[in-house]
Write a protein that holds these residues in place. Structure first.
Motif, PDB file in Angstrom:
ATOM      1  N   MET A 293     170.432  97.083  28.861  1.00 51.83           N
ATOM      2  CA  MET A 293     169.350  98.039  28.926  1.00 51.83           C
ATOM      3  C   MET A 293     168.793  98.066  30.357  1.00 51.83           C
ATOM      4  O   MET A 293     168.388  97.034  30.885  1.00 51.83           O
ATOM      5  CB  MET A 293     168.258  97.612  27.940  1.00 51.83           C
ATOM      6  N   PRO A 294     168.787  99.227  30.994  1.00 49.62           N
ATOM      7  CA  PRO A 294     168.294  99.301  32.371  1.00 49.62           C
ATOM      8  C   PRO A 294     166.774  99.090  32.434  1.00 49.62           C
ATOM      9  O   PRO A 294     166.035  99.456  31.516  1.00 49.62           O
ATOM     10  CB  PRO A 294     168.667 100.709  32.826  1.00 49.62           C
ATOM     11  N   ILE A 295     166.355  98.496  33.508  1.00 48.86           N
ATOM     12  CA  ILE A 295     164.929  98.227  33.701  1.00 48.86           C
ATOM     13  C   ILE A 295     164.305  99.393  34.455  1.00 48.86           C
ATOM     14  O   ILE A 295     164.838  99.855  35.461  1.00 48.86           O
ATOM     15  CB  ILE A 295     164.725  96.921  34.483  1.00 48.86           C
ATOM     16  N   ASN A 296     163.172  99.862  33.977  1.00 49.07           N
ATOM     17  CA  ASN A 296     162.457 100.960  34.621  1.00 49.07           C
ATOM     18  C   ASN A 296     161.488 100.384  35.659  1.00 49.07           C
ATOM     19  O   ASN A 296     160.435  99.866  35.306  1.00 49.07           O
ATOM     20  CB  ASN A 296     161.705 101.792  33.578  1.00 49.07           C
ATOM     21  N   PHE A 297     161.873 100.479  36.924  1.00 49.87           N
ATOM     22  CA  PHE A 297     161.025  99.979  37.999  1.00 49.87           C
ATOM     23  C   PHE A 297     160.041 101.037  38.506  1.00 49.87           C
ATOM     24  O   PHE A 297     159.261 100.776  39.403  1.00 49.87           O
ATOM     25  CB  PHE A 297     161.882  99.482  39.169  1.00 49.87           C
ATOM     26  N   GLU A 298     160.079 102.243  37.938  1.00 54.18           N
ATOM     27  CA  GLU A 298     159.232 103.339  38.417  1.00 54.18           C
ATOM     28  C   GLU A 298     157.732 103.000  38.381  1.00 54.18           C
ATOM     29  O   GLU A 298     157.026 103.268  39.359  1.00 54.18           O
ATOM     30  CB  GLU A 298     159.521 104.621  37.631  1.00 54.18           C
ATOM     31  N   PRO A 299     157.214 102.429  37.290  1.00 53.47           N
ATOM     32  CA  PRO A 299     155.778 102.091  37.297  1.00 53.47           C
ATOM     33  C   PRO A 299     155.410 101.102  38.414  1.00 53.47           C
ATOM     34  O   PRO A 299     154.358 101.215  39.028  1.00 53.47           O
ATOM     35  CB  PRO A 299     155.535 101.477  35.926  1.00 53.47           C
TER      36      PRO A 299
ATOM     37  N   PHE B   9     153.547  91.243  41.748  1.00 52.80           N
ATOM     38  CA  PHE B   9     154.654  90.360  42.101  1.00 52.80           C
ATOM     39  C   PHE B   9     154.989  89.393  40.974  1.00 52.80           C
ATOM     40  O   PHE B   9     156.155  89.083  40.735  1.00 52.80           O
ATOM     41  CB  PHE B   9     154.364  89.617  43.405  1.00 52.80           C
ATOM     42  N   THR B  10     154.000  88.941  40.252  1.00 53.53           N
ATOM     43  CA  THR B  10     154.243  88.070  39.101  1.00 53.53           C
ATOM     44  C   THR B  10     155.019  88.820  38.025  1.00 53.53           C
ATOM     45  O   THR B  10     155.971  88.286  37.447  1.00 53.53           O
ATOM     46  CB  THR B  10     152.909  87.535  38.536  1.00 53.53           C
ATOM     47  N   ALA B  11     154.629  90.082  37.778  1.00 49.35           N
ATOM     48  CA  ALA B  11     155.340  90.887  36.769  1.00 49.35           C
ATOM     49  C   ALA B  11     156.784  91.130  37.186  1.00 49.35           C
ATOM     50  O   ALA B  11     157.706  91.019  36.364  1.00 49.35           O
ATOM     51  CB  ALA B  11     154.606  92.213  36.570  1.00 49.35           C
ATOM     52  N   VAL B  12     157.000  91.456  38.449  1.00 47.18           N
ATOM     53  CA  VAL B  12     158.364  91.691  38.947  1.00 47.18           C
ATOM     54  C   VAL B  12     159.180  90.404  38.831  1.00 47.18           C
ATOM     55  O   VAL B  12     160.331  90.422  38.378  1.00 47.18           O
ATOM     56  CB  VAL B  12     158.345  92.209  40.395  1.00 47.18           C
ATOM     57  N   LYS B  13     158.591  89.297  39.231  1.00 45.49           N
ATOM     58  CA  LYS B  13     159.284  88.006  39.151  1.00 45.49           C
ATOM     59  C   LYS B  13     159.675  87.703  37.707  1.00 45.49           C
ATOM     60  O   LYS B  13     160.796  87.282  37.437  1.00 45.49           O
ATOM     61  CB  LYS B  13     158.378  86.898  39.706  1.00 45.49           C
ATOM     62  N   ASP B  14     158.743  87.931  36.771  1.00 46.90           N
ATOM     63  CA  ASP B  14     159.024  87.676  35.364  1.00 46.90           C
ATOM     64  C   ASP B  14     160.173  88.542  34.855  1.00 46.90           C
ATOM     65  O   ASP B  14     161.041  88.082  34.110  1.00 46.90           O
ATOM     66  CB  ASP B  14     157.782  87.907  34.508  1.00 46.90           C
ATOM     67  N   VAL B  15     160.180  89.803  35.268  1.00 42.99           N
ATOM     68  CA  VAL B  15     161.257  90.707  34.852  1.00 42.99           C
ATOM     69  C   VAL B  15     162.585  90.256  35.439  1.00 42.99           C
ATOM     70  O   VAL B  15     163.605  90.206  34.746  1.00 42.99           O
ATOM     71  CB  VAL B  15     160.941  92.162  35.286  1.00 42.99           C
ATOM     72  N   LEU B  16     162.579  89.923  36.723  1.00 41.65           N
ATOM     73  CA  LEU B  16     163.824  89.510  37.385  1.00 41.65           C
ATOM     74  C   LEU B  16     164.372  88.211  36.802  1.00 41.65           C
ATOM     75  O   LEU B  16     165.591  88.024  36.740  1.00 41.65           O
ATOM     76  CB  LEU B  16     163.613  89.380  38.897  1.00 41.65           C
ATOM     77  N   GLU B  17     163.518  87.330  36.377  1.00 37.64           N
ATOM     78  CA  GLU B  17     163.965  86.070  35.773  1.00 37.64           C
ATOM     79  C   GLU B  17     164.645  86.304  34.429  1.00 37.64           C
ATOM     80  O   GLU B  17     165.436  85.481  33.989  1.00 37.64           O
ATOM     81  CB  GLU B  17     162.796  85.107  35.620  1.00 37.64           C
TER      82      GLU B  17
END
Length: 113
Positions: free
Chosen positions: A1-7, A103-111
C-alpha cells in the motif's frame, strides 16, 4: 500500500516561512476579525490593508536560514516593537513544536516501511 506523503508535504510548505508583521493603522481604519471564515481570508484582508498601515516591525524567517528583519527606530513605538519580538519568539517556539511533531510522524511512518 503506497504511503500518502501529500499531507506532510503541505504541512512543511506551510511552515517553510515564518512571517510576523506589526503595523499601525489609521485611526479611522477598522477590520472586523469576526467576519472571516478562514485564516487565509483574514490574511488576505490584512495584506490588502497594508497600504493604509505603517510598519512598526517585520520579521521573515525562511526555513533555509534567510532572514529579513525591520524594526522602527521611533521611540514612541518601542512598546509595540517589544510585543513584536514576543510574537516572533512565540511563533518560533510554535514552529519548533510543529516540526518536531511532523518529523516524529515521518520517522514513525518510515520505520513501518
Amino acid at each position: 500500500m503506497p504511503i500518502n506523503f501529500e499531507p506532510i508535504k503541505k504541512a512543511l510548505e506551510d511552515v517553510a516561512t515564518l512571517e510576523v508583521a506589526t503595523l499601525t493603522s489609521p485611526i479611522n481604519s477598522t477590520l472586523d476579525l469576526t467576519k472571516f471564515k478562514t485564516n487565509n481570508d483574514l490574511f488576505e484582508a490584512i495584506r490588502a490593508s497594508l497600504t493604509q498601515s505603517s510598519p512598526v516591525a517585520y520579521t521573515k524567517l525562511e526555513l533555509d536560514g534567510d532572514t529579513i528583519n525591520y524594526i522602527s527606530n521611533d521611540p514612541a513605538l518601542a512598546a509595540l516593537v517589544d510585543k513584536h519580538t514576543a510574537f516572533v519568539n512565540t511563533a518560533v517556539e510554535s514552529r519548533k513544536t510543529l516540526f518536531t511533531s511532523i518529523f516524529t510522524a515521518v520517522k514513525d511512518v518510515l520505520e513501518k516501511i
